[in-house]
Design an enzyme around this catalytic site. Structure first.
Site, PDB file in Angstrom:
ATOM      1  N   ASP A  84       0.833  -1.204   0.000  1.00 38.16           N
ATOM      2  CA  ASP A  84       0.000   0.000   0.000  1.00 38.16           C
ATOM      3  C   ASP A  84       0.864   1.248   0.000  1.00 38.16           C
ATOM      4  OD1 ASP A  84      -2.741   0.255  -0.110  1.00 38.16           O
ATOM      5  OD2 ASP A  84      -3.054  -0.266   1.998  1.00 38.16           O
ATOM      6  N   LYS A 112      -0.486  -0.284  -4.345  1.00 33.17           N
ATOM      7  CA  LYS A 112      -1.908   0.072  -4.322  1.00 33.17           C
ATOM      8  C   LYS A 112      -2.069   1.533  -3.928  1.00 33.17           C
ATOM      9  CE  LYS A 112      -4.939  -1.631  -1.152  1.00 33.17           C
ATOM     10  NZ  LYS A 112      -5.409  -0.405  -0.482  1.00 33.17           N
ATOM     11  N   GLU A 114      -5.077   4.753  -3.441  1.00 28.90           N
ATOM     12  CA  GLU A 114      -6.492   5.082  -3.278  1.00 28.90           C
ATOM     13  C   GLU A 114      -6.828   6.337  -4.070  1.00 28.90           C
ATOM     14  OE1 GLU A 114      -7.423   5.494   0.879  1.00 28.90           O
ATOM     15  OE2 GLU A 114      -6.556   3.544   1.387  1.00 28.90           O
ATOM     16  N   GLU A 181     -14.034  -1.134  -2.036  1.00 26.66           N
ATOM     17  CA  GLU A 181     -14.296  -1.301  -0.601  1.00 26.66           C
ATOM     18  C   GLU A 181     -15.634  -0.685  -0.211  1.00 26.66           C
ATOM     19  OE1 GLU A 181     -11.008  -0.380   1.951  1.00 26.66           O
ATOM     20  OE2 GLU A 181     -12.236  -0.476   3.778  1.00 26.66           O
TER      21      GLU A 181
HETATM   22  O1  KIV Z   1      -5.002  -1.337   4.137  1.00 33.46           O
HETATM   23  C1  KIV Z   1      -5.668  -2.351   3.901  1.00 33.46           C
HETATM   24  O2  KIV Z   1      -5.603  -3.363   4.598  1.00 33.46           O
HETATM   25  C2  KIV Z   1      -6.551  -2.316   2.747  1.00 33.46           C
HETATM   26  C3  KIV Z   1      -7.546  -3.436   2.595  1.00 33.46           C
HETATM   27  C4  KIV Z   1      -8.612  -3.294   3.590  1.00 33.46           C
HETATM   28  C5  KIV Z   1      -8.091  -3.508   1.201  1.00 33.46           C
HETATM   29  O3  KIV Z   1      -6.489  -1.414   1.969  1.00 33.46           O
END
Ligand code: KIV
Length: 264
Positions: A84, A112, A114, A181
């Site tokens: 992330d 990832k 957002e 989500e």
């Molecule tokens: O940070 C995380 O764990 C997430 C998931 C909930 C998709 O983004």
């Protein structure tokens, strides 16, 4: 045993085979999840809440994610590893490039991010330079203070249409995976059907291509609270590896998520 790649996930989608994803933050749990057959592991910025004890994900740093990505990488053999990108680490394409590079060098296979329309240039620049992107739409936790809480998104027609448009645009910009989500199941279904890339849901109903959960919820160790869309598999199995196998089995057979885990 062949490694899971973005091509594997695309093939799963094309074949209608559901796949599973789970967060992981260290080598031991990641190794267990990997060997039991979890396809995708995410070093989520949820670590700010479940490991660090914050109320939201905003305090997490690139170095936090890089550290846990290095730990998870050492524990796994097969799963695709996504890292992330934390709050404000990709506010500009240049920042995104620098910070995504650090996470790839820590061992991630994909990063990832957002966001929707404002991210299109960044997604294209990252993918063109060899950094695969998983996008994240719907309830994007880094925007919790804009949303006024952790609330289901896309319930009204305008917002639903915006999420559909953003999903299509982000695919066209080069994203290879999408997390949805906490949105209504019908909306997630129509986005999943409209996109070529695989879609992973959390609180998005049973019709996405894959499901993702936070490991602390699956193992019932989130302090005193489990989100409605999640399920404590340790409670029903009594053993960690059996819990992971039960999660995989229930996603594969369509038992999870059930109506009680789903929003309308
Ligand atoms: O940070 C995380 O764990 C997430 C998931 C909930 C998709 O983004």
């Amino acid at each position: 045993m062949s490694k899971i790649t973005s091509s594997t996930l695309l093939k799963f989608k094309q074949e209608g085979k559901k796949f599973t994803a789970l967060t992981a933050y260290d080598a031991s749990f990641a190794g267990a999840f990997d060997s039991e057959g979890i396809d995708v592991l995410l070093v989520g910025d949820s670590l700010g809440m479940v490991l660090q004890g914050h109320d939201d994900t905003l305090p997490v740093t690139v170095e936090d994610i890089a550290y846990h990505t290095r730990c998870v990488r050492r524990g796994i053999k097969r799963s695709l590893l996504i890292a992330d990108m934390p709050f404000m680490s990709y506010a500009t394409p240049e920042q995104a490039m620098t910070n995504a590079t650090a996470l790839m060098q820590a061992g991630a296979n994909m990063v990832k991010l957002e966001g929707g329309h404002w991210l299109l240039e960044t997604v294209t620049k990252l993918t063109e330079r060899g950094i695969p992107v998983c996008a994240h739409l719907g309830l994007t936790p880094q925007s919790v203070h804009v949303f006024g809480g952790f609330k289901v998104q896309g319930r009204d027609a305008d917002n639903a249409q915006r999420i559909i448009d953003e999903a299509k645009a982000i695919e066209a910009a080069g994203a290879q995976l999408l997390v949805l989500e906490c949105i209504p199941a019908a909306l997630a279904k129509s986005i999943t059907e409209a996109l070529t890339i695989p879609v992973i849901g959390i609180g998005a109903g049973a019709d996405t291509d894959g499901q993702i959960l936070v490991m602390h919820d699956v193992l019932g160790i989130s302090s005193g609270y489990i989100p409605r869309f999640s399920k404590n598999y340790l409670a029903q199995t009594g053993e960690i590896r059996s819990a992971i196998r039960a999660y995989i089995e229930e996603v594969d057979t369509g038992v999870f998520p059930a109506a009680e885990h789903t929003f309308s």
